[in-house]
Write an enzyme that holds these catalytic residues in place. Structure first.
Site, PDB file in Angstrom:
ATOM      1  N   ASN A  34       0.873  -1.183   0.000  1.00 19.75           N
ATOM      2  CA  ASN A  34       0.000   0.000   0.000  1.00 19.75           C
ATOM      3  C   ASN A  34       0.903   1.224   0.000  1.00 19.75           C
ATOM      4  O   ASN A  34       1.495   1.561   1.026  1.00 19.75           O
ATOM      5  CB  ASN A  34      -0.889  -0.022   1.250  1.00 19.75           C
ATOM      6  CG  ASN A  34      -1.730   1.238   1.379  1.00 19.75           C
ATOM      7  OD1 ASN A  34      -1.847   2.009   0.420  1.00 19.75           O
ATOM      8  ND2 ASN A  34      -2.310   1.460   2.552  1.00 19.75           N
ATOM      9  N   LYS A  59       0.097   4.218  -0.247  1.00 19.58           N
ATOM     10  CA  LYS A  59      -0.580   5.397   0.319  1.00 19.58           C
ATOM     11  C   LYS A  59      -0.381   6.601  -0.623  1.00 19.58           C
ATOM     12  O   LYS A  59      -0.335   6.420  -1.822  1.00 19.58           O
ATOM     13  CB  LYS A  59      -0.078   5.677   1.733  1.00 19.58           C
ATOM     14  CG  LYS A  59      -0.093   4.426   2.609  1.00 19.58           C
ATOM     15  CD  LYS A  59       0.045   4.718   4.051  1.00 19.58           C
ATOM     16  CE  LYS A  59       0.232   3.403   4.803  1.00 19.58           C
ATOM     17  NZ  LYS A  59      -0.094   3.486   6.207  1.00 19.58           N
ATOM     18  N   HIS A 109      -9.750   1.000   4.573  1.00 14.80           N
ATOM     19  CA  HIS A 109      -8.486   1.168   5.321  1.00 14.80           C
ATOM     20  C   HIS A 109      -8.754   2.085   6.515  1.00 14.80           C
ATOM     21  O   HIS A 109      -9.537   3.036   6.417  1.00 14.80           O
ATOM     22  CB  HIS A 109      -7.419   1.766   4.398  1.00 14.80           C
ATOM     23  CG  HIS A 109      -6.048   1.711   4.998  1.00 14.80           C
ATOM     24  ND1 HIS A 109      -5.626   2.602   5.948  1.00 14.80           N
ATOM     25  CD2 HIS A 109      -5.008   0.843   4.799  1.00 14.80           C
ATOM     26  CE1 HIS A 109      -4.387   2.307   6.309  1.00 14.80           C
ATOM     27  NE2 HIS A 109      -3.992   1.237   5.620  1.00 14.80           N
ATOM     28  N   GLU A 112      -7.147   4.458   7.715  1.00 16.20           N
ATOM     29  CA  GLU A 112      -6.904   5.885   7.462  1.00 16.20           C
ATOM     30  C   GLU A 112      -8.119   6.518   6.797  1.00 16.20           C
ATOM     31  O   GLU A 112      -8.422   7.691   7.012  1.00 16.20           O
ATOM     32  CB  GLU A 112      -5.628   6.045   6.610  1.00 16.20           C
ATOM     33  CG  GLU A 112      -4.381   5.770   7.446  1.00 16.20           C
ATOM     34  CD  GLU A 112      -3.160   5.317   6.676  1.00 16.20           C
ATOM     35  OE1 GLU A 112      -3.116   5.483   5.442  1.00 16.20           O
ATOM     36  OE2 GLU A 112      -2.231   4.778   7.320  1.00 16.20           O
ATOM     37  N   GLU A 169      -5.752  -5.283  10.442  1.00 15.46           N
ATOM     38  CA  GLU A 169      -4.720  -4.279  10.687  1.00 15.46           C
ATOM     39  C   GLU A 169      -5.010  -3.537  11.987  1.00 15.46           C
ATOM     40  O   GLU A 169      -5.825  -2.607  12.002  1.00 15.46           O
ATOM     41  CB  GLU A 169      -4.707  -3.260   9.551  1.00 15.46           C
ATOM     42  CG  GLU A 169      -4.441  -3.844   8.183  1.00 15.46           C
ATOM     43  CD  GLU A 169      -3.831  -2.809   7.274  1.00 15.46           C
ATOM     44  OE1 GLU A 169      -2.671  -2.996   6.890  1.00 15.46           O
ATOM     45  OE2 GLU A 169      -4.481  -1.796   6.980  1.00 15.46           O
ATOM     46  N   GLY A 221       2.064   2.002  10.649  1.00 15.72           N
ATOM     47  CA  GLY A 221       3.009   3.122  10.516  1.00 15.72           C
ATOM     48  C   GLY A 221       3.699   3.512  11.813  1.00 15.72           C
ATOM     49  O   GLY A 221       4.313   4.569  11.905  1.00 15.72           O
ATOM     50  N   SER A 253       3.056  -2.425  10.301  1.00 15.14           N
ATOM     51  CA  SER A 253       4.509  -2.431  10.484  1.00 15.14           C
ATOM     52  C   SER A 253       5.142  -3.782  10.174  1.00 15.14           C
ATOM     53  O   SER A 253       6.090  -4.195  10.832  1.00 15.14           O
ATOM     54  CB  SER A 253       4.881  -1.951  11.895  1.00 15.14           C
ATOM     55  OG  SER A 253       4.417  -0.635  12.100  1.00 15.14           O
TER      56      SER A 253
HETATM   57  C1  PEP Z   1      -0.990  -0.065   5.848  1.00 12.61           C
HETATM   58  O1  PEP Z   1      -0.907   1.028   5.314  1.00 12.61           O
HETATM   59  O2  PEP Z   1      -1.984  -0.760   5.624  1.00 12.61           O
HETATM   60  C2  PEP Z   1       0.098  -0.512   6.722  1.00 12.61           C
HETATM   61  C3  PEP Z   1       0.036  -1.698   7.274  1.00 12.61           C
HETATM   62  O3  PEP Z   1       1.134   0.365   6.903  1.00 12.61           O
HETATM   63  P1  PEP Z   1       2.545   0.039   7.619  1.00 12.61           P
HETATM   64  O4  PEP Z   1       3.038  -1.266   7.038  1.00 12.61           O
HETATM   65  O5  PEP Z   1       3.411   1.192   7.289  1.00 12.61           O
HETATM   66  O6  PEP Z   1       2.270  -0.108   9.078  1.00 12.61           O
END
Ligand code: PEP
Length: 250
Positions: free
Chosen positions: A10, A12, A98, A100, A170, A176, A212
């Site tokens: 992803n 972003k 997601h 976000e 998630e 992040g 992460s």
């Molecule tokens: C994500 O954006 O879905 C995500 C898991 O980000 P990160 O791997 O940076 O934590």
């Protein structure tokens, strides 16, 4: 049960035409030659980069994803993008719900459900995201939250439709932040999510972990029996790290 494994990046709201081409050159060059047929590597890129990335990936093992889409098919929806428009760019997968988008752009379980239905109707594979906040995690509410999100997101879908969905668990506190759920916790929650699914589909649909995940921790997470892959944010912007995660599936 042999389920498909999926490593999805992803990006972003990162990269522009030149930096995307640089990254994709390395991703294509370093994608493991022995990647099994049941492993899919997907890159979910910003809308403006779809066409560029599609031109580079169309004859490779890498699939193209978007990060959002409209629940509407077409018409007066300023600023939105339709499934038809995504498919025209070569998109096969789309991230839906997601955290976000839920947290910053007011996406609700209801809109997420509508988007999943529209994606499926148009043969796009939804990567349906769920997960608890840090506060909910600390209060021990993880199972309640993920069970509600799963049920609401998949409301009204037949078993045959649910079979075409990929779920990504998630935990929001892990996205992040550099804090990853332990392999035991991630496995436990994902096994619990699987149990919330209808009997005929629970052993079939892939459930990914996201938060992460990186080259160092991917293997131990992906070795868990119910974890079928990863949704990778930060580490998907570095070809080497992203492909180490993909290589952990082999
Ligand atoms: C994500 O954006 O879905 C995500 C898991 O980000 P990160 O791997 O940076 O934590």
């Amino acid at each position: 049960m042999n389920r498909k494994r999926i490593i999805a990046g992803n990006w972003k709201m990162n990269l522009t035409q030149e930096s995307a081409k640089e990254l994709m050159k390395d991703v294509i060059k370093w994608t493991p030659k022995n990647l099994p047929n049941d492993v899919d590597v997907v890159v979910c890129v910003p809308f403006t980069l779809l066409s560029t990335v599609h031109a580079m990936t169309k004859n490779t093992r890498i699939k193209l994803g978007a990060q959002n889409m409209s629940w509407a098919e077409k018409g007066a929806f300023t600023g939105e993008i339709s499934s038809e428009q995504l498919i025209e760019q070569g998109v096969t997968h789309v991230i839906i719900g997601h955290s976000e988008r839920r947290e910053m752009f007011n996406e609700t379980c209801e809109t997420v459900n509508k988007k999943i239905k529209t994606a499926l109707k148009n043969n796009l594979t939804p990567i349906f995201c769920i997960g608890e906040s840090e506060q909910q995690f600390e209060k021990g509410e993880t199972n309640t939250v993920v069970s509600r999100q799963t049920k609401n997101g998949l409301e009204g879908l037949t078993d045959d439709e649910i079979k075409k969905v990929i779920i990504a668990y998630e935990p929001i506190w892990a996205i992040g932040t550099g804090k990853t759920a332990s392999k035991e916790d991630a496995q436990k929650v994902i096994a619990f999510i699987r149990e919330q699914l209808p009997k005929g589909v629970k052993d079939i649909i892939p459930i990914l972990y996201g938060g992460s995940m990186n080259a160092q921790n991917a293997k131990e997470l992906l070795d868990q029996i119910d974890i079928d892959g990863g949704l990778i944010g930060g580490a998907s912007l570095k070809a080497h790290d992203f492909l180490c995660v993909a290589g952990s599936c082999i």
